[in-house]
Design a protein around this motif. Structure first.
Motif, PDB file in Angstrom:
ATOM      1  N   ARG A 114     -27.119 -81.470  14.413  1.00 32.50           N
ATOM      2  CA  ARG A 114     -28.063 -80.406  14.765  1.00 32.50           C
ATOM      3  C   ARG A 114     -29.166 -80.245  13.717  1.00 32.50           C
ATOM      4  O   ARG A 114     -30.043 -79.426  13.887  1.00 32.50           O
ATOM      5  CB  ARG A 114     -27.318 -79.087  14.948  1.00 32.50           C
ATOM      6  CG  ARG A 114     -26.414 -79.105  16.160  1.00 32.50           C
ATOM      7  CD  ARG A 114     -25.788 -77.772  16.386  1.00 32.50           C
ATOM      8  NE  ARG A 114     -24.997 -77.754  17.605  1.00 32.50           N
ATOM      9  CZ  ARG A 114     -24.390 -76.683  18.074  1.00 32.50           C
ATOM     10  NH1 ARG A 114     -24.470 -75.541  17.431  1.00 32.50           N
ATOM     11  NH2 ARG A 114     -23.695 -76.744  19.186  1.00 32.50           N
ATOM     12  N   LYS A 120     -25.609 -72.472   7.970  1.00 29.30           N
ATOM     13  CA  LYS A 120     -26.307 -72.035   9.188  1.00 29.30           C
ATOM     14  C   LYS A 120     -25.458 -72.324  10.419  1.00 29.30           C
ATOM     15  O   LYS A 120     -25.339 -71.483  11.314  1.00 29.30           O
ATOM     16  CB  LYS A 120     -27.664 -72.747   9.284  1.00 29.30           C
ATOM     17  CG  LYS A 120     -28.407 -72.528  10.585  1.00 29.30           C
ATOM     18  CD  LYS A 120     -29.031 -71.165  10.664  1.00 29.30           C
ATOM     19  CE  LYS A 120     -29.978 -71.066  11.850  1.00 29.30           C
ATOM     20  NZ  LYS A 120     -29.553 -70.109  12.849  1.00 29.30           N
ATOM     21  N   LEU A 121     -24.851 -73.487  10.473  1.00 22.40           N
ATOM     22  CA  LEU A 121     -23.997 -73.829  11.611  1.00 22.40           C
ATOM     23  C   LEU A 121     -22.831 -72.855  11.716  1.00 22.40           C
ATOM     24  O   LEU A 121     -22.528 -72.359  12.807  1.00 22.40           O
ATOM     25  CB  LEU A 121     -23.470 -75.262  11.486  1.00 22.40           C
ATOM     26  CG  LEU A 121     -22.503 -75.676  12.593  1.00 22.40           C
ATOM     27  CD1 LEU A 121     -23.228 -75.841  13.927  1.00 22.40           C
ATOM     28  CD2 LEU A 121     -21.769 -76.953  12.218  1.00 22.40           C
ATOM     29  N   GLN A 123     -22.641 -69.859  10.606  1.00 20.34           N
ATOM     30  CA  GLN A 123     -23.173 -68.561  11.025  1.00 20.34           C
ATOM     31  C   GLN A 123     -23.426 -68.567  12.532  1.00 20.34           C
ATOM     32  O   GLN A 123     -23.055 -67.622  13.235  1.00 20.34           O
ATOM     33  CB  GLN A 123     -24.453 -68.256  10.261  1.00 20.34           C
ATOM     34  CG  GLN A 123     -25.071 -66.924  10.598  1.00 20.34           C
ATOM     35  CD  GLN A 123     -26.382 -66.690   9.851  1.00 20.34           C
ATOM     36  OE1 GLN A 123     -26.808 -67.504   9.052  1.00 20.34           O
ATOM     37  NE2 GLN A 123     -27.001 -65.573  10.127  1.00 20.34           N
ATOM     38  N   ASP A 124     -24.039 -69.634  13.024  1.00 18.03           N
ATOM     39  CA  ASP A 124     -24.332 -69.750  14.460  1.00 18.03           C
ATOM     40  C   ASP A 124     -23.057 -69.733  15.304  1.00 18.03           C
ATOM     41  O   ASP A 124     -23.051 -69.190  16.408  1.00 18.03           O
ATOM     42  CB  ASP A 124     -25.110 -71.034  14.759  1.00 18.03           C
ATOM     43  CG  ASP A 124     -26.528 -71.013  14.209  1.00 18.03           C
ATOM     44  OD1 ASP A 124     -27.002 -69.931  13.790  1.00 18.03           O
ATOM     45  OD2 ASP A 124     -27.148 -72.096  14.175  1.00 18.03           O
TER      46      ASP A 124
END
Length: 133
Positions: A114, A120-121, A123-124
């Motif tokens: 991604r 960040k991943l 969190q997503d």
């Protein structure tokens, strides 16, 4: 396998109440199946590789391994763990750590696909870092 009696119109609250009555091992299996269902639904908008990675990331520690760890850890807290059981506990911990390391590797691979950071991943995906980090 336990069964839950439901009517044709079931609120999520009633469904949760029914699920609450499942034995722990069956609850873990049910949760794993629900997570797999979520992953399949998301797979409609994901490519095959991302879908497979999400399924692997959401896979729980096998119930038998987790329950064995729980039993040995409980004995350790109660100071009733024998030397042989302590060695067994260390082996179980190693297996769980290997399982967790594989999960992290799948997260890293998905983050790379991604083109986002691992933070960040996570969190997503709503994945929190362990408290001990």
């Amino acid at each position: 396998m336990s069964t839950i009696q439901i009517t044709s119109q079931v609120s999520t609250e009633d469904l949760l109440h029914g699920v609450e009555s499942l034995p722990t091992e069956e609850l873990e299996q049910f949760v794993a199946r629900v997570l797999a269902l979520c992953a399949r639904r998301k797979a409609n908008s994901l490519n095959e590789q991302e879908s497979k990675l999400l399924q692997l990331i959401n896979r729980p520690v096998p119930a038998t391994l987790q329950s064995h760890y729980d039993l040995l850890a409980q004995k350790q807290r109660a100071n009733t763990l024998s030397a042989d059981e302590y060695a067994e506990l260390l082996q179980v911990i190693e297996q769980i750590e290997k399982f967790d390391a594989e999960r992290v590797q799948h997260l890293v691979t998905l983050a790379q696909l991604r083109q986002v950071s691992l933070d960040k991943l996570m969190q997503d995906l709503g994945i929190r870092q362990p408290d001990y980090v």
